[in-house]
Scaffold this motif. Structure first.
Motif, PDB file in Angstrom:
ATOM      1  N   PHE A 113       0.856  -1.261  -0.066  1.00  0.00           N
ATOM      2  CA  PHE A 113       0.035   0.118  -0.093  1.00  0.00           C
ATOM      3  C   PHE A 113       0.914   1.283  -0.075  1.00  0.00           C
ATOM      4  N   PHE A 114       0.455   2.030  -0.789  1.00  0.00           N
ATOM      5  CA  PHE A 114       1.101   3.509  -1.087  1.00  0.00           C
ATOM      6  C   PHE A 114       0.198   4.719  -0.738  1.00  0.00           C
ATOM      7  N   HIS A 115       0.532   5.559   0.372  1.00  0.00           N
ATOM      8  CA  HIS A 115      -0.260   6.553   0.867  1.00  0.00           C
ATOM      9  C   HIS A 115      -0.530   7.537   0.016  1.00  0.00           C
ATOM     10  N   GLY A 116      -1.270   8.547   0.077  1.00  0.00           N
ATOM     11  CA  GLY A 116      -1.757   9.621  -0.738  1.00  0.00           C
ATOM     12  C   GLY A 116      -1.164  10.607   0.020  1.00  0.00           C
ATOM     13  N   GLY A 117      -1.199  11.816  -0.525  1.00  0.00           N
ATOM     14  CA  GLY A 117      -0.795  12.992  -0.246  1.00  0.00           C
ATOM     15  C   GLY A 117       0.179  14.197  -1.073  1.00  0.00           C
ATOM     16  N   GLY A 118      -0.218  13.604  -2.244  1.00  0.00           N
ATOM     17  CA  GLY A 118       0.405  14.460  -3.675  1.00  0.00           C
ATOM     18  C   GLY A 118       1.629  14.241  -3.788  1.00  0.00           C
ATOM     19  N   HIS A 119       2.423  13.287  -3.372  1.00  0.00           N
ATOM     20  CA  HIS A 119       3.996  12.956  -3.419  1.00  0.00           C
ATOM     21  C   HIS A 119       4.661  13.982  -2.508  1.00  0.00           C
ATOM     22  N   VAL A 120       3.940  14.829  -1.773  1.00  0.00           N
ATOM     23  CA  VAL A 120       4.402  16.084  -0.888  1.00  0.00           C
ATOM     24  C   VAL A 120       4.254  15.533   0.490  1.00  0.00           C
TER      25      VAL A 120
END
Length: 339
Positions: A113-120
């Motif tokens: 799983f890879f979390h969200g957050g705009g890659h920021v």
């Protein structure tokens, strides 16, 4: 007011009678034939940042971590969490592994799983309860990946971390108790972007992903779809914020044409089956639908659904918002069936 009182205020608000919620939320909002869920409308009105808000990188990250569990499911005590570290081109990649107590110790299915957050923004903290609940309801292990973020680490550093983490899970599957043939990838928003990229980049590997599960995925940084204009402001995720994320993440405009940044531009022939969940009131709605259409055209098995009354971050509010909870339950049903 500190984050803790706000958290309890948000949870209490979700338990108010629906007639009161509708009255406080204001006139019903209908856009493009879709009506915003009344509780979601109430939460956006009273608990989201004012329209047009652009915070610093530090404040954005702090907001993700402090608000990530406000409306999630209550932590499931039967799910065990442990730290695990993968090695990537830029060094160590911290991961957390969530295992339900009932999960077999060998040959278990797993979702990377890879979390969200705009890659920021976003972290192992912001999506901790989400991953725990996905493991519990999906009856699989979940490996949450703490990939490097921009602007300190611009494209493609974070994506390389995600690829390295997936590769390490495959390579160490037997030691970790996983079945290398039952490894899926998934994530929300920027994490959906990463999962789609991993699915494309590892399609011909000896143990490719079995499934890509993409929540509100960000799949095209090269242009803005019609939904950017329809939902430009006032629905939590805004057009200006997406532009801010893009500017911080990419090294320059040319990166937007790279399929590792914009998987909608990539070759999807032969990638693993996909499940896509879009929100109706979301700037990213149309590109998610376009990605589903592209996958179908390439003969990839696809299940795609738009939850018309929801806004972008509905994965993180599924513990308290009934419409988001229903979407979460559908997703975990697919996890159990496909992994």
């Amino acid at each position: 007011m500190s984050s803790s009182p706000l958290k309890w205020a948000a949870r209490a608000a979700c338990r108010m009678p629906m007639p009161l919620i509708k009255r406080l939320a204001g006139p019903a909002r209908t856009v493009d034939g879709q009506q915003l869920d009344p509780l979601v409308q109430f939460m956006v009105r009273y608990f989201a940042d004012p329209p047009g808000t652009l915070d610093s990188v530090e404040k954005t990250r702090s907001g993700f971590d402090t608000q990530g569990d406000w409306l999630t499911h209550a932590p499931e005590p039967s799910v065990h969490a442990e730290r695990w570290v993968a090695q990537g081109p830029a060094g160590a990649v911290n991961c957390d592994i969530y295992r339900p107590a009932s999960l077999p110790r060998r040959d278990a299915p797993v979702l990377v799983f890879f979390h969200g957050g705009g890659h920021v923004a976003g972290s192992l903290v912001s999506h901790r309860d989400v991953c725990r609940q996905l493991a519990h309801e999906g009856q699989c292990a979940v490996v949450a990946v703490d990939y490097r973020l921009a602007p300190e680490h611009r494209f493609p550093v974070g994506i390389n971390d995600c690829l390295a983490a997936f590769d390490a899970v495959v390579e160490q599957a037997w030691q970790l108790g996983f079945d290398p043939a039952r490894i899926g990838v998934g994530g929300d928003s920027a994490g959906g972007n990463a999962a789609a990229v991993v699915a494309q980049q590892r399609r011909g590997a000896p143990c490719p992903p079995r499934l890509q599960m993409l929540w509100v995925p960000w799949v095209d940084m090269s242009q803005q779809s019609r939904s950017y204009e329809l939902f430009a402001e006032g629905y939590f995720l805004e057009k200006a914020k997406m532009e801010w994320y893009t500017d911080l993440y990419l090294r320059g405009p040319q990166d937007a044409l790279d399929s590792r940044a914009s998987p909608l531009l990539g070759d999807v022939q032969g990638v693993c089956p996909a499940v896509l969940w879009m929100a109706g009131f979301d700037p990213l709605r149309d590109e998610g639908m376009a990605y589903a259409a592209k996958l179908r055209a390439a003969g990839v098995p696809v299940h795609a659904k738009v939850f018309e009354g929801l806004v972008h971050p509905f994965l993180n509010v599924a513990g308290a918002v009934p419409a988001a909870r229903a979407a979460f339950a559908e997703a975990t049903t697919f996890l159990r069936a496909v992994l």
